[in-house]
Scaffold this motif. Structure first.
Motif, short mmCIF file in Angstrom:
data_model
loop_
_atom_site.label_atom_id
_atom_site.label_comp_id
_atom_site.label_asym_id
_atom_site.label_seq_id
_atom_site.Cartn_x
_atom_site.Cartn_y
_atom_site.Cartn_z
N GLN A 15 7.16 11.11 15.34
CA GLN A 15 8.13 11.81 14.49
C GLN A 15 7.33 11.88 12.96
N CYS A 17 7.25 13.11 8.91
CA CYS A 17 8.37 13.22 7.48
C CYS A 17 7.70 14.29 6.98
N GLU A 53 12.83 14.95 8.85
CA GLU A 53 11.85 14.27 9.95
C GLU A 53 12.19 15.35 11.11
#
Length: 106
Positions: A15, A17, A53
Motif C-alpha cells: 500500500q 500513500c 492510500e
C-alpha cells in the motif's frame, strides 16, 4: 490512514500513500476501479488536495464534467502520485538532477 466507508482489502501488502491536486476550476470525481473487492470514489473540488492510500498497482481515474455528465479526462498510475516525506528524494526527479549536474560540470 483509516478508510471509514470502504477499507482497503487486508490481503494487500504494497500500500502506498498518494496525493492528487485538482488544479482545474471544475469539480472532479476521482475513482480507483482496478482493485478487486474495493470501491474508491471521491469528489475533489477546485484547488483541493486529495490524500489517500491504495495498492501500488492502482490507477486513479479523473472524471470531469457538469451536473448530469462526466468525461474520463485522465488515468494516472498511483505510483506517480506517491506522497513522500521531507527527507525522501522523489524517484521521478533523480534523472533530472543528474542531468543538470552533468551540464554544470562541463
Amino acid at each position: 490512514m483509516p478508510h471509514i466507508l470502504d477499507p482497503l482489502p487486508q490481503d494487500n501488502e504494497n500500500q502506498i500513500c498518494c496525493c492528487y491536486v485538482n488544479s482545474t476550476s471544475q469539480m472532479q470525481i476521482a475513482r480507483i476501479t482496478n482493485v478487486q473487492n474495493w470501491y474508491f470514489e471521491r469528489v475533489v473540488f477546485p484547488g483541493q488536495r486529495l490524500i489517500f492510500e491504495t495498492p501500488s498497482y492502482g490507477f486513479l481515474e479523473i472524471h470531469t464534467g457538469m451536473m448530469a455528465s462526466s468525461i474520463l479526462s485522465d488515468k494516472i498510475p498511483c505510483q506517480q502520485l506517491i506522497l513522500l516525506g521531507e527527507d525522501e528524494p522523489s524517484p521521478f526527479l533523480m534523472p533530472q538532477v543528474s542531468t543538470q549536474l552533468e551540464y554544470a560540470n562541463k
